[in-house]
Every structure is written in structure tokens, then in C-alpha cells.
Design a protein around this motif. Structure first.
Motif, mmCIF file in Angstrom:
data_model
loop_
_atom_site.group_PDB
_atom_site.id
_atom_site.type_symbol
_atom_site.label_atom_id
_atom_site.label_comp_id
_atom_site.label_asym_id
_atom_site.label_seq_id
_atom_site.Cartn_x
_atom_site.Cartn_y
_atom_site.Cartn_z
ATOM 1 N N VAL A 141 0.949 -1.278 0.473
ATOM 2 C CA VAL A 141 -0.158 0.164 -0.336
ATOM 3 C C VAL A 141 0.857 1.250 -0.213
ATOM 4 N N GLY A 142 0.614 2.274 -0.924
ATOM 5 C CA GLY A 142 1.191 2.845 -1.067
ATOM 6 C C GLY A 142 0.989 3.703 -2.049
ATOM 7 N N GLN A 143 1.598 5.221 -2.130
ATOM 8 C CA GLN A 143 1.314 5.957 -3.486
ATOM 9 C C GLN A 143 0.271 5.470 -4.342
ATOM 10 N N GLY A 144 -1.087 5.418 -3.468
ATOM 11 C CA GLY A 144 -1.710 4.614 -4.119
ATOM 12 C C GLY A 144 -2.044 3.831 -5.102
ATOM 13 N N PHE A 145 -1.159 3.147 -4.504
ATOM 14 C CA PHE A 145 -1.128 1.304 -5.386
ATOM 15 C C PHE A 145 -1.485 0.053 -4.239
ATOM 16 N N TYR A 146 -2.131 -0.504 -4.496
ATOM 17 C CA TYR A 146 -2.798 -1.361 -3.501
ATOM 18 C C TYR A 146 -2.661 -2.681 -4.122
ATOM 19 N N GLY A 147 -1.837 -2.962 -4.837
ATOM 20 C CA GLY A 147 -1.915 -4.557 -5.245
ATOM 21 C C GLY A 147 -0.847 -5.258 -4.165
ATOM 22 N N TYR A 148 -0.126 -6.297 -5.525
ATOM 23 C CA TYR A 148 0.545 -7.467 -4.394
ATOM 24 C C TYR A 148 1.614 -6.753 -5.326
ATOM 25 N N THR A 149 3.040 -7.537 -4.566
ATOM 26 C CA THR A 149 4.495 -7.455 -5.206
ATOM 27 C C THR A 149 5.064 -8.401 -4.554
ATOM 28 N N PHE A 150 5.906 -9.247 -5.380
ATOM 29 C CA PHE A 150 6.251 -10.366 -5.161
ATOM 30 C C PHE A 150 7.999 -10.290 -4.853
ATOM 31 N N GLY A 151 8.451 -11.368 -4.523
ATOM 32 C CA GLY A 151 10.203 -11.535 -4.744
ATOM 33 C C GLY A 151 10.396 -12.061 -5.844
ATOM 34 N N SER A 152 11.658 -12.414 -6.022
ATOM 35 C CA SER A 152 12.218 -12.622 -7.302
ATOM 36 C C SER A 152 12.100 -14.114 -7.283
ATOM 37 N N GLY A 153 11.625 -14.793 -6.392
ATOM 38 C CA GLY A 153 11.597 -15.929 -6.671
ATOM 39 C C GLY A 153 12.695 -17.501 -5.697
ATOM 40 N N THR A 154 12.190 -18.308 -5.535
ATOM 41 C CA THR A 154 13.287 -19.392 -5.487
ATOM 42 C C THR A 154 13.611 -20.893 -6.164
ATOM 43 N N ARG A 155 14.190 -20.703 -6.719
ATOM 44 C CA ARG A 155 14.316 -21.871 -8.015
ATOM 45 C C ARG A 155 15.233 -23.054 -7.314
ATOM 46 N N LEU A 156 14.131 -24.436 -6.959
ATOM 47 C CA LEU A 156 14.816 -25.192 -6.524
ATOM 48 C C LEU A 156 14.817 -26.389 -7.209
ATOM 49 N N THR A 157 15.616 -26.961 -7.538
ATOM 50 C CA THR A 157 15.713 -28.389 -7.609
ATOM 51 C C THR A 157 16.223 -29.006 -6.731
ATOM 52 N N VAL A 158 16.043 -30.575 -6.990
ATOM 53 C CA VAL A 158 16.256 -31.287 -5.803
ATOM 54 C C VAL A 158 16.195 -32.794 -6.627
ATOM 55 N N VAL A 159 17.686 -33.749 -5.917
ATOM 56 C CA VAL A 159 18.097 -33.958 -6.774
ATOM 57 C C VAL A 159 18.641 -35.287 -5.968
#
Lengths: 116, 112
Positions: A98-116
Motif C-alpha cells: 500500500v502506498g502512492q495509490g498502489f494497492y496491489g501485490y508485489t512478489f519476491g524474485s523467486g527461489t528456483r529449487l531443484t531436488v536431486v
């Protein structure tokens, strides 16, 4: 809008081990959300992380497998426990901004997990 | 239960073409609708946010419209460029601090 720093950005893990993903928000947010995105799929909500109370898990996700911490209003962690190859996905955290008229969602850049 | 559908699932167009991505949702009682872009293996970047009381939002070459009563939104991309190649996700928020409900996305390829 809020900026979310997520780490690690990627990891390759052995089956049976655990990985903890961290998200730091640059402002206080009431709720944070954790999503999983399996290869070629859209985002599926894992849980809602509330500060000061237990996380709320969606159907199909349990606390023993995906424990979540939310120690304050700017930070949360998701642990993927006892990993198997089926856990290979991108994991994302999100917060309502919430701020400057924006009421949306923001996301982190993600974690790409590979399990071997 | 809110469900979000995006059509088409994939789209390939030549550079310079104008294009429209479609999103529909089953419950019209939404708080807002958000369009995101996702590059392969990356997180989400918010493109446009439309509040339930709004009809459209514009940012540069992007224009998103919302028809809440019919449960539809469109994302219009003008003069497409190869750098627009990505997956575009539509998501709706039903109320307050509820999480977003996502569509499966449209994978766009713009060919030079």
C-alpha cells in the motif's frame, strides 16, 4: 510499492534435506503469502503468514512439510522439509503493498529449487 | 470458489503486431485485478492494477480493461517487441487481505 528481497535465488538440494527460503520486505506488511509454481504451471498458494500467529495452510499443504515463520512485520521464512524431486519448483513470497495509490501485490524474485 | 481462466495459453506473433490477451473470472465480486509478467525461471513483475471501480489502466504500450459484470479483463499490447516475450499472468483479489487467485497464464513469443 513495497520491495521484497528473496533468497536464495536458486539451489540444488539432495533429497531428504531441508531448505529455508527467506523474504525481507522494505516496509511493514500485515500478511505475507507463499506460493509454489511447478514447472509449466501457474502459482498455487501454499499458506498465508500472519505475524504473531500460526500460518494458515491451503488444502494439500501441511505445516510439517512447509513450516513458516513470521517473527515480525517485515520478514518471513518458508522451509521445504524432507525434500523429494516432486518439490522441485519455483517458490515465491508475496505481500500486499500500500502506498502512492498502489494497492496491489508485489512478489519476491523467486527461489528456483531443484531436488536431486 | 473464484476461478481465473486465461486464453490463449500460448501466442506467437511477428514483431510490431498489436495483440490482446484475455482473462475471465467466475465471481464478479472482486476487489481488484492485476496483470503480471513473468520471465522464464523468474519472479513476477506487476504491470497494471485495476481497481473494481475502474474500467481501464494504461502504462506505455500496455492497456488493461476490466468489465466486472461480465467477469472479463483484457490486456492490450501495442506494437509488440521481442522483449515482450514472457508469460503474462492475470490475478484477482476478492477482498481485503485475501491472497490473489491466478490464471494459468499466456505464454507470448514475439518473433523479430
Amino acid at each position: 510499492s513495497a520491495v521484497i528481497s528473496q533468497k536464495p535465488s536458486r539451489d540444488i538440494c539432495q533429497r531428504g534435506t531441508s531448505l529455508t527460503i527467506q523474504c525481507q520486505v522494505d516496509s511493514q506488511v500485515t500478511m505475507m503469502f507463499w506460493y509454489r509454481q511447478q514447472p509449466g504451471q501457474s502459482l498455487t498458494l501454499i499458506a498465508t503468514a500472519n505475524q504473531g500467529s500460526e500460518a494458515t495452510y491451503e488444502s494439500g499443504f501441511v505445516i510439517d512439510k512447509f513450516p513458516i515463520s513470521r517473527p515480525n512485520l517485515t520478514f518471513s521464512t518458508l522451509t521445504v522439509s524432507n525434500m523429494s524431486p516432486e518439490d522441485s519448483s519455483i517458490y515465491l513470497c508475496s505481500a500486499n503493498s500500500v502506498g502512492q495509490g498502489f494497492y496491489g501485490y508485489t512478489f519476491g524474485s523467486g527461489t528456483r529449487l531443484t531436488v536431486v | 470458489k473464484q476461478e481465473v481462466t486465461q486464453i490463449p495459453a500460448a501466442l506467437s506473433v511477428p514483431e510490431g503486431e498489436n495483440l490482446v490477451l484475455n482473462c475471465s473470472f467466475t465471481d464478479s465480486a472482486i476487489y481488484n485485478l492485476q496483470w503480471f509478467r513473468q520471465d522464464p525461471g523468474k519472479g513476477l513483475t506487476s504491470l497494471l492494477l485495476i481497481q473494481s471501480s475502474q474500467r481501464e489502466q494504461t502504462s506505455g504500450r500496455l492497456n488493461a480493461s476490466l468489465d466486472k459484470s461480465s467477469g472479463r479483463s483484457t490486456l492490450y499490447i501495442a506494437a509488440s517487441q521481442p522483449g515482450d516475450s514472457a508469460t503474462y499472468l492475470c490475478a484477482v483479489k476478492t477482498a481485503g487481505n485475501t491472497p490473489l487467485v491466478f490464471g494459468k497464464g499466456t505464454r507470448l513469443s514475439v518473433i523479430a
